[in-house]
Design a protein around this motif. Structure first.
Motif, mmCIF file in Angstrom:
data_model
loop_
_atom_site.group_PDB
_atom_site.id
_atom_site.type_symbol
_atom_site.label_atom_id
_atom_site.label_comp_id
_atom_site.label_asym_id
_atom_site.label_seq_id
_atom_site.Cartn_x
_atom_site.Cartn_y
_atom_site.Cartn_z
ATOM 1 N N LYS A 166 0.834 -1.213 0.000
ATOM 2 C CA LYS A 166 0.000 0.000 0.000
ATOM 3 C C LYS A 166 0.864 1.256 0.000
ATOM 4 C CE LYS A 166 -4.449 -0.673 0.037
ATOM 5 N NZ LYS A 166 -5.238 0.086 -0.903
ATOM 6 N N LEU A 167 1.952 1.205 0.788
ATOM 7 C CA LEU A 167 2.814 2.390 0.880
ATOM 8 C C LEU A 167 3.393 2.763 -0.480
ATOM 9 C CD1 LEU A 167 4.896 1.736 4.137
ATOM 10 C CD2 LEU A 167 2.861 3.134 3.865
ATOM 11 N N ASN A 168 3.557 1.745 -1.349
ATOM 12 C CA ASN A 168 4.142 1.990 -2.669
ATOM 13 C C ASN A 168 3.078 2.156 -3.746
ATOM 14 O OD1 ASN A 168 6.665 1.769 -1.554
ATOM 15 N ND2 ASN A 168 6.917 -0.395 -2.088
ATOM 16 N N SER A 169 1.847 2.426 -3.324
ATOM 17 C CA SER A 169 0.753 2.511 -4.288
ATOM 18 C C SER A 169 0.160 3.912 -4.346
ATOM 19 C CB SER A 169 -0.356 1.529 -3.918
ATOM 20 O OG SER A 169 0.148 0.218 -3.895
ATOM 21 N N PHE A 170 -0.356 4.262 -5.512
ATOM 22 C CA PHE A 170 -1.023 5.545 -5.734
ATOM 23 C C PHE A 170 -2.181 5.336 -6.693
ATOM 24 C CE2 PHE A 170 2.288 8.197 -3.879
ATOM 25 C CZ PHE A 170 1.563 9.332 -3.542
ATOM 26 N N SER A 171 -3.092 6.291 -6.720
ATOM 27 C CA SER A 171 -4.063 6.286 -7.802
ATOM 28 C C SER A 171 -3.339 6.743 -9.065
ATOM 29 C CB SER A 171 -5.219 7.225 -7.473
ATOM 30 O OG SER A 171 -4.730 8.549 -7.354
ATOM 31 N N ALA A 172 -3.909 6.434 -10.230
ATOM 32 C CA ALA A 172 -3.215 6.712 -11.484
ATOM 33 C C ALA A 172 -2.954 8.201 -11.680
ATOM 34 C CB ALA A 172 -4.031 6.157 -12.656
ATOM 35 N N ASP A 173 -3.775 9.062 -11.067
ATOM 36 C CA ASP A 173 -3.552 10.503 -11.242
ATOM 37 C C ASP A 173 -2.594 11.070 -10.186
ATOM 38 O OD1 ASP A 173 -5.108 10.385 -9.009
ATOM 39 O OD2 ASP A 173 -6.796 11.531 -9.817
ATOM 40 N N GLY A 174 -2.083 10.205 -9.322
ATOM 41 C CA GLY A 174 -1.109 10.650 -8.323
ATOM 42 C C GLY A 174 -1.723 11.420 -7.178
ATOM 43 N N LYS A 175 -3.056 11.470 -7.138
ATOM 44 C CA LYS A 175 -3.695 12.293 -6.107
ATOM 45 C C LYS A 175 -3.999 11.523 -4.834
ATOM 46 C CE LYS A 175 -5.604 16.145 -8.613
ATOM 47 N NZ LYS A 175 -6.801 16.924 -8.908
ATOM 48 N N THR A 176 -4.157 10.213 -4.944
ATOM 49 C CA THR A 176 -4.495 9.435 -3.755
ATOM 50 C C THR A 176 -3.390 8.446 -3.454
ATOM 51 O OG1 THR A 176 -6.769 9.583 -4.485
ATOM 52 C CG2 THR A 176 -6.307 8.090 -2.649
ATOM 53 N N TRP A 177 -2.716 8.669 -2.371
ATOM 54 C CA TRP A 177 -1.681 7.760 -1.925
ATOM 55 C C TRP A 177 -2.354 6.505 -1.367
ATOM 56 C CZ3 TRP A 177 0.907 7.789 3.329
ATOM 57 C CH2 TRP A 177 2.007 6.916 3.333
ATOM 58 N N GLN A 178 -1.675 5.381 -1.454
ATOM 59 C CA GLN A 178 -2.228 4.089 -1.098
ATOM 60 C C GLN A 178 -3.445 3.786 -1.972
ATOM 61 O OE1 GLN A 178 -2.509 3.508 3.185
ATOM 62 N NE2 GLN A 178 -0.933 5.017 3.545
ATOM 63 N N GLY A 179 -3.331 4.197 -3.213
ATOM 64 C CA GLY A 179 -4.394 3.957 -4.184
ATOM 65 C C GLY A 179 -4.283 2.562 -4.783
ATOM 66 N N ASP A 180 -4.860 2.383 -6.002
ATOM 67 C CA ASP A 180 -4.980 1.019 -6.517
ATOM 68 C C ASP A 180 -3.865 0.607 -7.477
ATOM 69 O OD1 ASP A 180 -5.874 2.900 -8.241
ATOM 70 O OD2 ASP A 180 -7.948 2.155 -8.326
ATOM 71 N N ASN A 181 -2.949 1.508 -7.800
ATOM 72 C CA ASN A 181 -1.858 1.123 -8.698
ATOM 73 C C ASN A 181 -0.546 0.985 -7.933
ATOM 74 O OD1 ASN A 181 -3.387 1.051 -10.954
ATOM 75 N ND2 ASN A 181 -2.554 2.904 -11.887
ATOM 76 N N LEU A 182 0.134 -0.144 -8.129
ATOM 77 C CA LEU A 182 1.431 -0.337 -7.479
ATOM 78 C C LEU A 182 2.516 0.327 -8.339
ATOM 79 C CD1 LEU A 182 2.850 -1.904 -5.116
ATOM 80 C CD2 LEU A 182 3.353 -3.671 -6.814
ATOM 81 N N TYR A 183 3.398 1.101 -7.693
ATOM 82 C CA TYR A 183 4.445 1.785 -8.464
ATOM 83 C C TYR A 183 5.851 1.361 -8.064
ATOM 84 C CZ TYR A 183 1.085 4.660 -10.857
ATOM 85 O OH TYR A 183 0.061 5.079 -11.670
ATOM 86 N N GLY A 184 5.959 0.329 -7.253
ATOM 87 C CA GLY A 184 7.298 -0.128 -6.925
ATOM 88 C C GLY A 184 7.272 -1.127 -5.792
ATOM 89 N N VAL A 185 8.379 -1.832 -5.615
ATOM 90 C CA VAL A 185 8.520 -2.709 -4.449
ATOM 91 C C VAL A 185 9.841 -2.368 -3.760
ATOM 92 C CG1 VAL A 185 7.086 -4.593 -5.269
ATOM 93 C CG2 VAL A 185 9.500 -4.548 -5.861
ATOM 94 N N SER A 186 9.897 -2.662 -2.469
ATOM 95 C CA SER A 186 11.060 -2.265 -1.685
ATOM 96 C C SER A 186 11.934 -3.455 -1.367
ATOM 97 C CB SER A 186 10.606 -1.592 -0.401
ATOM 98 O OG SER A 186 9.814 -0.480 -0.704
ATOM 99 N N GLN A 187 13.192 -3.143 -1.113
ATOM 100 C CA GLN A 187 14.194 -4.169 -0.904
ATOM 101 C C GLN A 187 14.432 -4.401 0.591
ATOM 102 O OE1 GLN A 187 17.914 -2.618 -2.221
ATOM 103 N NE2 GLN A 187 18.561 -4.545 -3.135
#
Lengths: 294, 458
Positions: free
Chosen positions: B154-175
């Motif tokens: 969730k921490l790495n997710s946003f809505s597609a418009d970048g306005k909602t953090w913890q949104g439905d699109n994943l934008y990365g994974v952490s090491q």
């Protein structure tokens, strides 16, 4: 025929200036205009900007943090400029009486040394001097002033003066070297005449040395005032604007807004305002410098 | 003389003309969103790595000793597995990365893989501008959505418009994983008559009183760099308010910073300060100095992150040092601030997204986690066979991290809340600890920043 030759003659000087102008235009002029453009937009540095009109400039006046930043720059001017110049003038008066001081060049080098050290190094050294167990507090405790000892850069009232004092320390050497070289150009006969007229050390300084140093004072004033206004590195390294926002200065805030908080438009407005203030101050100081009489 | 008078005039005229031209030109920023925002335009994905010769440019911030070694090892192993791929590593410190990544992403030739910091200031801004590629498709393909705890994804997710953090699109994974918690010195506590580490804020406060009475400094705290303020406030707030409420607050979903718990957290810190539990003049003390004091046995507690594990393991008092996290009332497991290292993201202009995704999977999977453990790091998902010795800092950290991440008890770093929150919160914490602001004034100030952002974000 005569017209073409005269126009050619008037064009030639501009051609000589052209290379310098091109360099200026590409590396300073264009970025300046771009900054000016950004300052009218609301922009995070990434997505499409929206027109903000003069809002960013209005913020410079109304935002308490930005307003205080310019206020802090004024305080720093006192420490960077007024204090070093006064101290350096007094020292000049004293040193210039000792006409045959041995090893003068060594003193000059030592006094000028702070100017040569990278300011980040200077800042790092002073952070440790001002720290809890630092040199300053050690000295205070040594003479029984335990109650005065404190974490200087963490104190709301004293952090800004503490940074200012580093500026004083930096600039005294610069001013002194300037003034001493100015004194060396004063013809010794003027001092002799003053002494024959029965002038004491103070009278001699006020009537002979000071008036003839006006040019050097103006140069020192310009350099130190501008360095006070554009202070960035000392604040960046020592306090980062803290504690709270008590040492925030315009140049630091411009950087902070542009690169940390994503307010590029606001940062640009601060930068432009700072540029205008510096321009204004240098013009005012230049009025002080002696006019060429010839 | 005439020349001197006309030059400024001419220059002024030219300037005015140029200004008019440049201001009339189009607005700064991209003329159209860079794309990649919606998932419709994405090409089909595959775990197969093409055999063409490829150079993968990767920007990371793994500059510290242990993690830098791990990264080098992993990159080398990846290139051995795929000899046609060359990994071009560009490594920058966190603050350098923060200031230069924006410029690099908006350029014509951005890196393929970058480490993006979570929250609105960085990842949100990148997503909004369309510079990152959504990775939900790769998450399904590589099984990331089952490998990582959902709170971390969730921490790495946003809505597609970048306005909602913890949104439905994943934008990365952490090491790597991170936890900000309470380090304590068992010997100092014992001397003050405390035999068990505190489990709640109330117990922590009571222990501090005993330590103070025994003549030792209770809590080492140095905040000249400003960022430690976030850790102190975040830990206290998380232990008072619980995971859900803090996560919702930082994510802009519900709540206000002037609610009872955020004010109580500020009040708790003010009380500690006024009772002399915290390093005096903390605003002028560096974080390293505070860690050193604690590491030498000069204080009972230190509130900071697991990234100090290696430093404290080498400290003079290391054998007495331990790590714990606090439990809010009504929760069965501890809740504390932390999360994961910066997210490994694929840029929307990456030339070969399949290679980029294969690389990210390679450096974060279970095999990579073992390399991370060997080099003294805490992986995002601790490998199943890894069980460090009980009763050591490493053991405490690993067991706490496993338990807290499994129970979704990790709250996000508070500065993710708005692009300017880091600035507002850190300055506010300095005001609070110096007694320049009351808990009410402090929370009102950060709420003003938060409210403005929530309003402008729509």
């Amino acid at each position: 025929m005569s017209r073409t030759s005269s126009s050619r003659r008037s064009l030639a000087p501009y051609l000589y200036v052209l290379p310098a102008f091109v360099v200026f235009a590409v590396f300073l002029g264009w970025p300046f205009l771009q900054t000016l453009q950004y300052s009218f937009y609301d922009w995070d540095g990434l997505s499409v900007a929206t027109w903000a009109g003069v809002q960013n400039y209005a913020d410079v006046v109304s935002d308490p943090v930005l307003r205080s930043a310019f206020g802090h720059a004024l305080v720093l001017m006192l420490f960077y400029s007024a204090v070093p110049i006064v101290v350096a003038l007094v020292l000049t008066g004293v040193i210039s009486r000792a006409s045959a001081l041995r090893g003068m060049s060594v003193y000059r080098t030592l006094l000028f040394l702070p100017q040569v050290i990278a300011s980040v190094v200077v800042a790092t050294i002073w952070v440790s001097i001002y720290s809890q167990g630092g040199l300053l507090n050690q000295a205070l405790r040594l003479v029984g002033l335990d109650s005065v000892a404190r974490v200087w850069l963490g104190d709301y009232a004293l952090a800004l003066p503490a940074i200012g004092f580093v500026g004083t320390w930096l600039n005294i050497g610069l001013c002194l070297v300037l003034f001493l070289s100015g004194v060396s150009t004063i013809h010794p006969s003027l001092f002799e005449a003053a002494r024959l007229d029965g002038a004491g050390a103070v009278r001699e300084f006020v009537s002979v040395t000071l008036p003839l140093l006006r040019g050097q004072v103006a140069v020192a004033l310009t350099l130190t005032v501008v360095s006070a206004l554009k202070t960035f590195d000392l604040v960046y390294v020592t306090t980062g604007g803290g504690p709270g926002t008590s040492t925030v200065v315009p140049a630091f805030e411009a950087y902070n807004r542009a690169f940390n908080t994503g307010k590029v438009g606001s940062a640009a407005a601060v930068a432009i305002t700072l540029t205008l203030v510096i321009l204004l101050v240098t013009v005012l100081i230049n009025r002080l410098s002696p006019r060429e009489t010839s | 003389m005439t020349a001197r008078r006309t030059t400024p005039l001419a220059a002024g005229g030219a300037l005015a003309a140029l200004v008019a031209v440049s201001l009339a030109a189009c607005a700064p920023g991209p003329s159209s969103p860079a794309g990649g925002g919606g998932s419709a335009s994405l090409a089909p994905v595959s775990t197969a790595v093409p055999t063409d010769k490829t150079t993968l440019t990767v920007w990371d911030q793994n500059t510290d000793g242990g993690i830098s070694d791990a990264q080098d090892q992993l990159n080398k192993a990846f290139m051995q597995k795929y000899p046609n791929v060359t990994v071009n590593r560009v490594s920058r410190s966190f603050s350098d990365l923060k200031t230069t990544l924006k410029l690099a992403l908006s350029g014509d030739n951005p890196p393929d893989v970058v480490q993006a910091n979570q929250g609105y200031p960085d990842m949100g801004a990148f997503v909004k501008a369309g510079y990152l590629r959504p990775m939900s498709d790769y998450a399904k393909l590589y099984g990331w959505d089952s490998y990582y705890p959902s709170s971390l994804l969730k921490l790495n997710s946003f809505s597609a418009d970048g306005k909602t953090w913890q949104g439905d699109n994943l934008y990365g994974v952490s090491q790597t994983g991170e936890l900000v918690g309470v380090y304590y010195n068992a010997a100092v506590l014992k001397k003050a008559g405390v035999n068990q580490p505190p489990t709640t804020i109330d117990e922590l406060t009571a222990d501090m009183a005993k330590v103070k009475a025994a003549g030792t400094l209770p809590l080492s705290y140095g905040d000249v760099e400003k960022s430690p303020g976030i850790h102190l406030y975040g830990v206290v707030l998380s232990a008072l308010a619980g995971a859900q409420s803090v996560t919702d607050l930082v994510g802009g979903k519900s709540g206000s910073w002037t609610d009872a718990n955020p004010v109580k957290a500020a009040q708790t810190i003010t009380d500690w300060q006024s009772k002399g539990y915290i390093t005096p003049g903390a605003n002028g003390v560096s974080r390293d100095a505070a860690v050193t004091t604690f590491g030498q046995g000069g204080s009972a507690f230190l509130i900071t992150g697991t990234w100090y594990q290696a430093t404290l393991e080498k400290a003079p008092a290391a054998s007495d040092l331990r790590f714990t996290a606090l439990t809010p009332s009504g929760s069965s497991t501890p809740v504390t601030m932390g999360g994961e290292g910066l997210a490994w993201a694929i840029t929307s202009k990456a030339k070969t997204p399949d290679v980029a995704a294969a690389y990210i999977d390679f450096i974060t999977d279970e095999a990579a986690s073992k390399v991370l453990v060997q080099t003294g790091n805490l992986p995002t998902v601790v490998p199943s066979g890894d069980s460090p010795k009980e009763g050591t800092i490493a053991g405490d950290i690993t067991t706490r991290y496993q338990a807290i991440s499994k129970s979704n008890g990790i709250t996000p770093y508070l500065d993710y809340a708005t692009p300017t929150f880091y600035d507002t919160l850190t300055a506010g914490m300095q005001d609070l600890v110096a007694g320049q602001a009351t808990p009410q004034q402090f929370t009102e100030k950060i709420q003003a920043d938060y409210g403005e952002f929530v309003k402008s974000n729509g």
